[in-house]
Design a protein around this motif. Sequence first.
Motif, PDB file in Angstrom:
ATOM      1  N   TRP A   1     -59.938 -22.770  35.898  1.00 16.06           N
ATOM      2  CA  TRP A   1     -59.451 -23.255  37.178  1.00 16.06           C
ATOM      3  C   TRP A   1     -60.291 -24.414  37.699  1.00 16.06           C
ATOM      4  O   TRP A   1     -59.813 -25.246  38.490  1.00 16.06           O
ATOM      5  CB  TRP A   1     -59.376 -22.131  38.204  1.00 16.06           C
ATOM      6  CG  TRP A   1     -60.690 -21.489  38.591  1.00 16.06           C
ATOM      7  CD1 TRP A   1     -61.291 -20.433  37.998  1.00 16.06           C
ATOM      8  CD2 TRP A   1     -61.529 -21.876  39.682  1.00 16.06           C
ATOM      9  NE1 TRP A   1     -62.468 -20.127  38.638  1.00 16.06           N
ATOM     10  CE2 TRP A   1     -62.637 -20.991  39.680  1.00 16.06           C
ATOM     11  CE3 TRP A   1     -61.449 -22.868  40.656  1.00 16.06           C
ATOM     12  CZ2 TRP A   1     -63.665 -21.096  40.611  1.00 16.06           C
ATOM     13  CZ3 TRP A   1     -62.471 -22.972  41.587  1.00 16.06           C
ATOM     14  CH2 TRP A   1     -63.554 -22.084  41.562  1.00 16.06           C
TER      15      TRP A   1
ATOM     16  N   THR B   1     -58.583 -27.364  36.364  1.00 13.66           N
ATOM     17  CA  THR B   1     -57.366 -27.659  37.114  1.00 13.66           C
ATOM     18  C   THR B   1     -57.684 -28.428  38.394  1.00 13.66           C
ATOM     19  O   THR B   1     -56.997 -29.404  38.740  1.00 13.66           O
ATOM     20  CB  THR B   1     -56.618 -26.357  37.453  1.00 13.66           C
ATOM     21  OG1 THR B   1     -56.274 -25.692  36.241  1.00 13.66           O
ATOM     22  CG2 THR B   1     -55.358 -26.642  38.250  1.00 13.66           C
TER      23      THR B   1
ATOM     24  N   PHE C   1     -51.058 -25.800  36.562  1.00 17.79           N
ATOM     25  CA  PHE C   1     -51.368 -24.388  36.759  1.00 17.79           C
ATOM     26  C   PHE C   1     -51.397 -23.623  35.432  1.00 17.79           C
ATOM     27  O   PHE C   1     -52.032 -22.573  35.326  1.00 17.79           O
ATOM     28  CB  PHE C   1     -50.360 -23.741  37.704  1.00 17.79           C
ATOM     29  CG  PHE C   1     -50.652 -23.998  39.155  1.00 17.79           C
ATOM     30  CD1 PHE C   1     -51.682 -23.332  39.799  1.00 17.79           C
ATOM     31  CD2 PHE C   1     -49.912 -24.916  39.876  1.00 17.79           C
ATOM     32  CE1 PHE C   1     -51.963 -23.557  41.137  1.00 17.79           C
ATOM     33  CE2 PHE C   1     -50.179 -25.163  41.212  1.00 17.79           C
ATOM     34  CZ  PHE C   1     -51.214 -24.488  41.853  1.00 17.79           C
TER      35      PHE C   1
ATOM     36  N   ILE D   1     -54.752 -22.841  34.051  1.00 17.37           N
ATOM     37  CA  ILE D   1     -55.487 -21.691  34.567  1.00 17.37           C
ATOM     38  C   ILE D   1     -55.212 -20.452  33.710  1.00 17.37           C
ATOM     39  O   ILE D   1     -56.110 -19.689  33.381  1.00 17.37           O
ATOM     40  CB  ILE D   1     -55.106 -21.415  36.037  1.00 17.37           C
ATOM     41  CG1 ILE D   1     -55.499 -22.607  36.909  1.00 17.37           C
ATOM     42  CG2 ILE D   1     -55.780 -20.140  36.542  1.00 17.37           C
ATOM     43  CD1 ILE D   1     -55.101 -22.466  38.358  1.00 17.37           C
TER      44      ILE D   1
END
Length: 511
Positions: free
Chosen positions: A162, A165, A391, A394
Amino acid sequence: MYREEVEMKSDSAVRSAPAADGNSSVAWRQSQKLERYLNFFSSLAFSATLLASWESTGGSLQAGLYNGGPAVIVYGIILSTIGNLTIACSLAELATVHPTAGAQYHWMYILAPRFRRFLSFFQGWVTVFSWAALVCIAPYFIGTEIQGMVVLSHPEYEAHQWHGTLLMWAVVLIPIIINIFARRVLAIIEVAAGIMHIVFLPVTIATFVALAHRNSNSFVWDTFVSGLSGWSNPGVVYSIGLLGVITPLSGIDGIIHMSEEVKNAKTVIPRSMIWGTAINGVLSFCYVIAILYCMGDYEEALTSPTGYPIITIAYQATGSKAATYVLMAMGMLPGWIALFNGLASVTRLTWAFARDNGLPFSDFFVKVDPRFKIPIRALFLVAFLVVALSFIQIGSTAAFNAILSLSTLGLYISYLLPLIFLVYKRLCTPEDIPRGSFSLGKWGLPVNLVAILFATYFSIFLPFPATLPVTGENMNYAGPVLGFVMLFACGDWIVRGRHKWQGPTMNYSRE
């Protein structure tokens, strides 16, 4: 009966068929115009920088090192350059006659002997989605390379997906702002980026050559690595390893989608596309030769904790973290500016598809902002897709890598379809093929056939998983995802498209 109307606005003619339902919004959509401000040099810089070939080759080295090794990288970049040049030359013949933001789906409508409404609509969805996925490559590479350099600097840092991201979002933010508020500066940025794209390479190579130990000629030209991935067939290993040198040269049609903002587009677009592809092929070849001669321990690079062999190779060569950061920055900066171009290109493509009623809510997305002179709503749609796709990073890096493969696969399919129908016309009704300022002449058919061969070969192996046995983690989802997009396009055609889609707007530049 089909009826053509001709409208003159901003020194360009628009010929199009009115919608079957007579909706007055069709005429309004076709009145949405872009301003022509790009000349040859800015267009060439746009095309060359958009590919960012040697920069993205550094980011994708792992694919070749894992499947095939140096032999795949060296000979693969030659194969990729030749193949993409034949595709660029073939598409240039179409672009010189019909330079339009819609490009592939526009040509499909013109060339297809039957079912041209459906085929052009289908082509439009595949091209738009593939370009949206392609735009994710630069922020993914740059964001995760920044994360990799943090790992190099602080080995105790625990990299989370993440984090990558969030870095992707940060990387993409400024290009979005520049595309909105500084559109007129883009031409200057393109030229500056083009200069960096050319100048930073010899500086990078000189640094490696001056500081690194040399590998032997046999290592660079004769070493074929097999057995690391589980694939045993040498041909399959070689073909899968090509991903790392095919992806950097994909997107050769990027400048075509800017056609309606290019002066003298019928001449400038073909030249920019061909020269941009040739320049990037040569730069990539020089880069990989230098890297392979100067790389240190093979296994250490391949298993780099940074996630990128190029970071470890740079550190092996220089022995300095600061020098490694500078070398990486010289590759990341032009690649980052290439994102400016990618966003601009896919925005125009999306806008063109909306102008022709290809998207749901087309009347909303087609609007050209009167203040900023760009299709700002289409830009926000593309930005939303990039954020949505990020996303996936992730949940699964393997799944996101499949999105990167998907963009390349989708683009080669988008090149393949109109070229097949172009060859069909050459064989059946050559007199119907329109001629423009750029023509391959008697070489047209053989070049088209070679381009089809390359595009088919690339498309077959791009969905293959890089590792055996295949699991949910290492599965290459490019094929299933692209299959879903194609099924979605067919479903949208049945539900909405066959009632709304009347074919592409015909734009003919008078400049």
